[in-house]
Motif scaffolding. Structure first.
Motif, PDB file in Angstrom:
ATOM      1  N   PRO A  11     -30.505  32.963 -22.472  1.00  0.00           N
ATOM      2  CA  PRO A  11     -30.890  33.805 -21.338  1.00  0.00           C
ATOM      3  C   PRO A  11     -30.520  33.179 -19.987  1.00  0.00           C
ATOM      4  N   THR A  12     -30.561  31.857 -19.883  1.00  0.00           N
ATOM      5  CA  THR A  12     -30.227  31.208 -18.619  1.00  0.00           C
ATOM      6  C   THR A  12     -28.777  31.455 -18.253  1.00  0.00           C
ATOM      7  N   THR A  13     -27.852  31.288 -19.190  1.00  0.00           N
ATOM      8  CA  THR A  13     -26.441  31.502 -18.865  1.00  0.00           C
ATOM      9  C   THR A  13     -26.147  32.975 -18.645  1.00  0.00           C
ATOM     10  N   THR A  14     -26.829  33.841 -19.347  1.00  0.00           N
ATOM     11  CA  THR A  14     -26.628  35.267 -19.153  1.00  0.00           C
ATOM     12  C   THR A  14     -27.061  35.684 -17.758  1.00  0.00           C
ATOM     13  N   ARG A  15     -28.221  35.222 -17.310  1.00  0.00           N
ATOM     14  CA  ARG A  15     -28.683  35.575 -15.965  1.00  0.00           C
ATOM     15  C   ARG A  15     -27.783  35.004 -14.896  1.00  0.00           C
ATOM     16  N   SER A  16     -27.342  33.753 -15.040  1.00  0.00           N
ATOM     17  CA  SER A  16     -26.503  33.157 -14.007  1.00  0.00           C
ATOM     18  C   SER A  16     -25.131  33.809 -13.983  1.00  0.00           C
ATOM     19  N   GLY A  17     -24.690  34.317 -15.117  1.00  0.00           N
ATOM     20  CA  GLY A  17     -23.386  34.951 -15.168  1.00  0.00           C
ATOM     21  C   GLY A  17     -23.328  36.289 -14.462  1.00  0.00           C
ATOM     22  N   THR A  18     -24.472  36.904 -14.188  1.00  0.00           N
ATOM     23  CA  THR A  18     -24.444  38.221 -13.570  1.00  0.00           C
ATOM     24  C   THR A  18     -24.133  38.156 -12.088  1.00  0.00           C
ATOM     25  N   SER A  19     -24.430  37.073 -11.393  1.00  0.00           N
ATOM     26  CA  SER A  19     -24.178  36.987  -9.960  1.00  0.00           C
ATOM     27  C   SER A  19     -22.710  36.773  -9.644  1.00  0.00           C
ATOM     28  N   SER A  20     -22.058  35.872 -10.372  1.00  0.00           N
ATOM     29  CA  SER A  20     -20.655  35.567 -10.094  1.00  0.00           C
ATOM     30  C   SER A  20     -19.750  36.774 -10.315  1.00  0.00           C
ATOM     31  N   PRO A  21     -19.849  37.477 -11.458  1.00  0.00           N
ATOM     32  CA  PRO A  21     -18.969  38.637 -11.633  1.00  0.00           C
ATOM     33  C   PRO A  21     -19.209  39.738 -10.610  1.00  0.00           C
ATOM     34  N   SER A  22     -20.457  39.997 -10.236  1.00  0.00           N
ATOM     35  CA  SER A  22     -20.694  41.082  -9.281  1.00  0.00           C
ATOM     36  C   SER A  22     -20.069  40.763  -7.929  1.00  0.00           C
ATOM     37  N   TRP A  23     -20.152  39.498  -7.473  1.00  0.00           N
ATOM     38  CA  TRP A  23     -19.516  39.127  -6.219  1.00  0.00           C
ATOM     39  C   TRP A  23     -18.003  39.143  -6.373  1.00  0.00           C
ATOM     40  N   SER A  24     -17.503  38.564  -7.451  1.00  0.00           N
ATOM     41  CA  SER A  24     -16.052  38.452  -7.624  1.00  0.00           C
ATOM     42  C   SER A  24     -15.398  39.815  -7.801  1.00  0.00           C
ATOM     43  N   GLU A  25     -16.082  40.752  -8.418  1.00  0.00           N
ATOM     44  CA  GLU A  25     -15.526  42.092  -8.597  1.00  0.00           C
ATOM     45  C   GLU A  25     -15.481  42.864  -7.286  1.00  0.00           C
ATOM     46  N   SER A  26     -16.386  42.538  -6.366  1.00  0.00           N
ATOM     47  CA  SER A  26     -16.410  43.251  -5.092  1.00  0.00           C
ATOM     48  C   SER A  26     -15.393  42.698  -4.101  1.00  0.00           C
ATOM     49  N   SER A  27     -14.786  41.547  -4.396  1.00  0.00           N
ATOM     50  CA  SER A  27     -13.807  40.958  -3.473  1.00  0.00           C
ATOM     51  C   SER A  27     -12.668  40.280  -4.239  1.00  0.00           C
ATOM     52  N   PRO A  28     -11.869  41.056  -4.983  1.00  0.00           N
ATOM     53  CA  PRO A  28     -10.778  40.439  -5.749  1.00  0.00           C
ATOM     54  C   PRO A  28      -9.680  39.917  -4.826  1.00  0.00           C
ATOM     55  N   PRO A  29      -8.903  38.934  -5.287  1.00  0.00           N
ATOM     56  CA  PRO A  29      -7.826  38.395  -4.455  1.00  0.00           C
ATOM     57  C   PRO A  29      -6.692  39.409  -4.290  1.00  0.00           C
ATOM     58  N   PRO A  30      -5.856  39.239  -3.251  1.00  0.00           N
ATOM     59  CA  PRO A  30      -4.759  40.181  -3.015  1.00  0.00           C
ATOM     60  C   PRO A  30      -3.570  39.949  -3.939  1.00  0.00           C
ATOM     61  N   ALA A  31      -2.679  40.919  -3.957  1.00  0.00           N
ATOM     62  CA  ALA A  31      -1.423  40.819  -4.712  1.00  0.00           C
ATOM     63  C   ALA A  31      -0.264  40.817  -3.723  1.00  0.00           C
ATOM     64  N   TRP A  32       0.934  40.471  -4.230  1.00  0.00           N
ATOM     65  CA  TRP A  32       2.149  40.517  -3.424  1.00  0.00           C
ATOM     66  C   TRP A  32       2.828  41.866  -3.612  1.00  0.00           C
ATOM     67  N   LEU A  48      -9.509  42.834 -11.401  1.00  0.00           N
ATOM     68  CA  LEU A  48      -8.825  41.878 -12.256  1.00  0.00           C
ATOM     69  C   LEU A  48      -9.008  42.230 -13.726  1.00  0.00           C
ATOM     70  N   ILE A  49      -8.092  41.722 -14.551  1.00  0.00           N
ATOM     71  CA  ILE A  49      -8.245  41.792 -15.998  1.00  0.00           C
ATOM     72  C   ILE A  49      -8.577  40.370 -16.446  1.00  0.00           C
ATOM     73  N   ALA A  50      -9.719  40.205 -17.084  1.00  0.00           N
ATOM     74  CA  ALA A  50     -10.153  38.860 -17.471  1.00  0.00           C
ATOM     75  C   ALA A  50     -10.981  38.913 -18.744  1.00  0.00           C
ATOM     76  N   THR A  51     -11.057  37.781 -19.405  1.00  0.00           N
ATOM     77  CA  THR A  51     -11.951  37.620 -20.545  1.00  0.00           C
ATOM     78  C   THR A  51     -12.639  36.270 -20.417  1.00  0.00           C
ATOM     79  N   ALA A  52     -13.875  36.204 -20.848  1.00  0.00           N
ATOM     80  CA  ALA A  52     -14.644  34.957 -20.765  1.00  0.00           C
ATOM     81  C   ALA A  52     -15.136  34.581 -22.153  1.00  0.00           C
ATOM     82  N   TYR A  53     -15.173  33.288 -22.401  1.00  0.00           N
ATOM     83  CA  TYR A  53     -15.748  32.831 -23.662  1.00  0.00           C
ATOM     84  C   TYR A  53     -16.517  31.540 -23.429  1.00  0.00           C
ATOM     85  N   ASP A  54     -17.591  31.389 -24.177  1.00  0.00           N
ATOM     86  CA  ASP A  54     -18.497  30.258 -24.021  1.00  0.00           C
ATOM     87  C   ASP A  54     -18.167  29.134 -24.991  1.00  0.00           C
TER      88      ASP A  54
END
Length: 127
Positions: A11-32, A48-54
């Motif tokens: 549960p600790t990693t699940t809860r902490s993982g929710t903040s980073s994706p929500s911020w990162s999805e709202s401000s993705p890096p630019p493309a050329w 972005l297209i991404a996959t995460a694994y523990d």
């Protein structure tokens, strides 16, 4: 001996993982994006297209819970919805910011759940 495999994150990693994706999805890096005359510009992207694994242990088998995220270098642009390459310099700066945010949120959840304190450093260390 390797640590036993886990079927799901704690549960600790699940809860902490929710903040980073929500911020990162709202401000993705630019493309050329290139123009016919050879100029290039940074353009807004749709995400972005991404996959995460523990992982639950280190390469030597010591307990070391951490997450790897693999990100495609292609993304759709917001303006014309064409596939473009991410700007690697902006991507690197963005990835560092997301990593720092994840570590800070994870440390905060561990403090709340386990009552541990942290020493100031570039890497979190239990004091």
């Amino acid at each position: 001996m390797l640590a036993p495999r886990r079927s799901s994150p704690t549960p600790t990693t699940t809860r902490s993982g929710t903040s980073s994706p929500s911020w990162s999805e709202s401000s993705p890096p630019p493309a050329w994006d290139g123009t016919p005359d050879g100029a290039v510009a940074q353009v807004e992207t749709t995400g972005l297209i991404a996959t995460a694994y523990d992982h639950w242990d280190s390469r030597t088998g010591d307990p070391h819970m951490h997450t790897h995220v693999v990100i495609s270098n292609k993304t759709l642009t917001a303006l014309d919805r064409k596939w473009r390459s991410l700007d690697s310099r902006a991507m690197y700066a963005w990835a560092v910011a997301v990593s720092e945010l994840h570590q800070a949120v994870f440390a905060d959840h561990l403090t709340r759940a386990l009552g541990v304190d942290w020493e100031p450093s570039s890497f979190y260390a239990v004091s």
